[in-house]
Design a protein around this motif. Structure first.
Motif, PDB file in Angstrom:
ATOM      1  N   ILE A 156       0.844  -1.328  -0.046  1.00  0.00           N
ATOM      2  CA  ILE A 156       0.023   0.070   0.042  1.00  0.00           C
ATOM      3  C   ILE A 156       0.889   1.220   0.165  1.00  0.00           C
ATOM      4  CG2 ILE A 156      -1.683   1.238   1.247  1.00  0.00           C
ATOM      5  CD1 ILE A 156      -2.587  -1.400   2.352  1.00  0.00           C
ATOM      6  N   GLY A 157       0.467   2.191  -1.023  1.00  0.00           N
ATOM      7  CA  GLY A 157       1.217   3.495  -0.891  1.00  0.00           C
ATOM      8  C   GLY A 157       0.334   4.474  -0.332  1.00  0.00           C
ATOM      9  N   VAL A 158       0.770   5.429   0.333  1.00  0.00           N
ATOM     10  CA  VAL A 158       0.028   6.606   0.718  1.00  0.00           C
ATOM     11  C   VAL A 158       0.607   7.917   0.256  1.00  0.00           C
ATOM     12  CG1 VAL A 158      -0.838   7.692   2.888  1.00  0.00           C
ATOM     13  CG2 VAL A 158      -0.590   5.355   3.049  1.00  0.00           C
ATOM     14  N   LEU A 159      -0.389   8.751  -0.312  1.00  0.00           N
ATOM     15  CA  LEU A 159      -0.075   9.885  -0.878  1.00  0.00           C
ATOM     16  C   LEU A 159      -0.158  11.069   0.118  1.00  0.00           C
ATOM     17  CD1 LEU A 159       1.188  11.286  -3.562  1.00  0.00           C
ATOM     18  CD2 LEU A 159      -1.099  11.885  -4.108  1.00  0.00           C
ATOM     19  N   GLY A 160       1.219  11.322   0.576  1.00  0.00           N
ATOM     20  CA  GLY A 160       1.223  12.609   1.387  1.00  0.00           C
ATOM     21  C   GLY A 160       0.654  12.779   3.011  1.00  0.00           C
ATOM     22  N   SER A 161       0.175  11.651   3.247  1.00  0.00           N
ATOM     23  CA  SER A 161      -0.734  11.930   4.703  1.00  0.00           C
ATOM     24  C   SER A 161      -0.047  10.910   5.637  1.00  0.00           C
ATOM     25  CB  SER A 161      -2.086  11.429   4.522  1.00  0.00           C
ATOM     26  OG  SER A 161      -2.923  11.330   5.768  1.00  0.00           O
ATOM     27  N   ASP A 174       3.431  -3.815   4.788  1.00  0.00           N
ATOM     28  CA  ASP A 174       3.990  -2.910   3.451  1.00  0.00           C
ATOM     29  C   ASP A 174       3.283  -1.822   2.924  1.00  0.00           C
ATOM     30  OD1 ASP A 174       5.434  -2.774   1.507  1.00  0.00           O
ATOM     31  OD2 ASP A 174       4.993  -4.590   0.270  1.00  0.00           O
ATOM     32  N   VAL A 175       3.586  -0.747   3.864  1.00  0.00           N
ATOM     33  CA  VAL A 175       3.092   0.555   3.778  1.00  0.00           C
ATOM     34  C   VAL A 175       4.288   1.490   3.159  1.00  0.00           C
ATOM     35  CG1 VAL A 175       1.829   2.428   4.698  1.00  0.00           C
ATOM     36  CG2 VAL A 175       1.206   0.025   5.047  1.00  0.00           C
ATOM     37  N   THR A 176       4.095   2.173   2.153  1.00  0.00           N
ATOM     38  CA  THR A 176       5.200   3.245   1.930  1.00  0.00           C
ATOM     39  C   THR A 176       4.498   4.657   1.748  1.00  0.00           C
ATOM     40  OG1 THR A 176       6.217   1.740   0.632  1.00  0.00           O
ATOM     41  CG2 THR A 176       6.631   4.154   0.175  1.00  0.00           C
ATOM     42  N   LEU A 177       5.079   5.677   2.480  1.00  0.00           N
ATOM     43  CA  LEU A 177       4.563   6.953   2.487  1.00  0.00           C
ATOM     44  C   LEU A 177       5.255   7.763   1.475  1.00  0.00           C
ATOM     45  CD1 LEU A 177       2.860   9.425   3.518  1.00  0.00           C
ATOM     46  CD2 LEU A 177       4.474   9.530   5.337  1.00  0.00           C
ATOM     47  N   PHE A 178       4.621   8.366   0.330  1.00  0.00           N
ATOM     48  CA  PHE A 178       5.211   9.304  -0.693  1.00  0.00           C
ATOM     49  C   PHE A 178       4.881  10.859   0.115  1.00  0.00           C
ATOM     50  CE2 PHE A 178       4.227   5.284  -2.592  1.00  0.00           C
ATOM     51  CZ  PHE A 178       5.539   5.110  -3.591  1.00  0.00           C
ATOM     52  N   LEU A 179       6.035  11.590   0.420  1.00  0.00           N
ATOM     53  CA  LEU A 179       5.716  12.750   0.756  1.00  0.00           C
ATOM     54  C   LEU A 179       5.158  13.546  -0.090  1.00  0.00           C
ATOM     55  CD1 LEU A 179       9.149  13.178   2.970  1.00  0.00           C
ATOM     56  CD2 LEU A 179       6.623  12.623   3.892  1.00  0.00           C
ATOM     57  N   VAL A 200       9.412   5.616   3.760  1.00  0.00           N
ATOM     58  CA  VAL A 200       9.053   6.952   3.287  1.00  0.00           C
ATOM     59  C   VAL A 200       9.989   7.220   2.080  1.00  0.00           C
ATOM     60  CG1 VAL A 200       9.247   9.372   4.223  1.00  0.00           C
ATOM     61  CG2 VAL A 200       8.889   7.872   5.909  1.00  0.00           C
ATOM     62  N   VAL A 201       9.187   8.135   1.042  1.00  0.00           N
ATOM     63  CA  VAL A 201       9.872   8.441  -0.233  1.00  0.00           C
ATOM     64  C   VAL A 201       9.777   9.638  -0.381  1.00  0.00           C
ATOM     65  CG1 VAL A 201       9.740   8.155  -2.621  1.00  0.00           C
ATOM     66  CG2 VAL A 201       9.275   5.957  -1.234  1.00  0.00           C
ATOM     67  N   GLU A 202      10.900  10.322  -0.522  1.00  0.00           N
ATOM     68  CA  GLU A 202      10.882  11.788  -0.722  1.00  0.00           C
ATOM     69  C   GLU A 202      10.585  12.073  -2.240  1.00  0.00           C
ATOM     70  OE1 GLU A 202      13.221  14.138   1.969  1.00  0.00           O
ATOM     71  OE2 GLU A 202      14.451  12.579   2.363  1.00  0.00           O
ATOM     72  N   GLY A 203      10.236  13.450  -2.685  1.00  0.00           N
ATOM     73  CA  GLY A 203      10.103  13.826  -3.850  1.00  0.00           C
ATOM     74  C   GLY A 203       8.755  13.806  -4.587  1.00  0.00           C
TER      75      GLY A 203
END
Length: 356
Positions: A156-161, A174-179, A200-203
């Motif tokens: 699961i990806g999470v966009l900005g929150s 398996d959770v990834t936060l896209f800043l 956490v993924v920046e950009g």
């Protein structure tokens, strides 16, 4: 739309016109129909949760997982059994016409109402990411309570929150936060995410990666070109109430306390502060799910019914005292006058005992 569909047989105004035929509107119509109110529901046929038709609506006791459109179909059948009329049409404006309201559709059909209940829901304004809107309600979602169980144990990806990342971490390791464009995380938040194992993924995110052959999301692509594998993407839309057609009534639209969007301001009963107008469901609570919208519709219906009851009772009292020759008699006077004239024989009992 046939104009005759909107008219009452006797030509009088509807007790209540409900604008919007979703969960809140149909629940209100059912409640009002069961106390013999005349109710017209005008529905534009654009339920907010229509994109989730293949996913199902959740958290509805006794109807768990039902298709949103099937839920509305059943609701229409139920309200029809109580004389409620549901007509397809988009309302363009509502304005006061004396003691009543004039409700006008986009094709210039007009109907009169004593009271108006607004249940038009909201519009989800999605983040401006290419390809995201096309997958909305499928593998792009926003509510852990609505769809979280169905995506458990997936990537699961999470966009900005940050908060959404915490919520979905309950369901998957398996959770990834896209800043993306989010504000910078605090040191404490960084530590919390690290402790929970959330990546956490920046950009900035530039788009989605989709397997066209299998029609499924496979990743998120950054503007830099780097692709990160995910199977689901959680976003946080801005929720905006569908209330533009009510501008002429003077309703108050205000930002949600949590900054999630705009909603019509109401009190606990759904009353908008504008005489004769109530609102329920997502139009007045952008965070409400289907069960909450249903409950709000029922509550508003009860308040409207009581308001109509008191109005009719007041009119009946005024009409009674306005009859020529009787305007000096109130209830107390009418009760006292026979006693003054007949004394103890007020009910004629003495005459009956004495043989008349």
């Amino acid at each position: 739309m046939n104009e005759q569909e909107m008219k009452r047989v006797d030509g009088t105004a509807w007790d209540v016109v409900v604008v919007g035929g979703g969960a809140a509107g149909l629940s209100a119509a059912l409640t009002l129909g069961r106390v013999r109110r005349s109710v017209l529901v005008l529905d534009a046929g654009e339920p907010r949760n229509a994109p989730a038709v293949g996913v199902g609506a959740h958290g509805i006791l006794g109807r768990e997982g039902i298709s949103p459109l099937e839920l509305l179909r059943l609701g229409r059948e139920e309200v029809a059994a109580y004389g409620v009329r549901v007509v397809s049409g988009r309302v363009a404006q509502v304005h006061r016409d004396g003691e009543e309201f004039s409700v006008v559709t986009e094709d210039w059909q007009r109907v009169r109402a004593r009271r108006v209940l607004v249940t038009t829901g909201l519009v989800d304004e999605l983040p401006d990411v290419p390809g995201l809107a096309a997958r909305w309600g499928r593998d792009v979602l926003h509510c852990v309570y609505c769809h979280g169980w169905e995506v458990r144990d997936r990537a699961i990806g999470v966009l900005g929150s940050f908060h959404q990342a915490l919520l979905f971490r309950q369901l998957s390791t398996d959770v990834t936060l896209f800043l993306h464009e989010a504000t910078e995380l605090t040191e404490e938040q960084w530590e919390q995410l690290a402790g929970l194992g959330v990546g956490v993924v920046e950009g900035r995110v530039g788009g989605l990666v989709v397997d066209e052959e299998q029609d499924r999301l496979t990743g998120v692509r950054l503007v830099s070109g780097v692709a990160v594998p995910v199977e689901e993407l959680v976003v946080t839309p801005r929720f905006v109430a569908r209330a533009g057609f009510l501008d002429g009534l003077g309703l108050t639209v205000r930002e949600h306390p949590m900054g999630m969007g705009e909603q019509v301001v109401v009190d606990g009963s759904g009353f908008t502060g504008v005489g004769g107008v109530w609102a329920a469901g997502n139009v007045s609570d952008v965070m409400a799910g289907v069960p909450q919208a249903m409950a709000a519709g029922v509550g508003a219906a009860a308040a409207i019914n009581m308001n109509l009851l008191m109005t009719d009772a007041d009119r009946a009292a005024v009409s009674r005292t306005a009859v020529p020759g009787t305007d000096v008699f109130g209830g107390v006077t009418e009760a006292e006058m026979p006693r003054r004239v007949l004394g103890v024989r007020v009910h004629g009992l003495d005459g009956l005992v004495d043989g008349g």
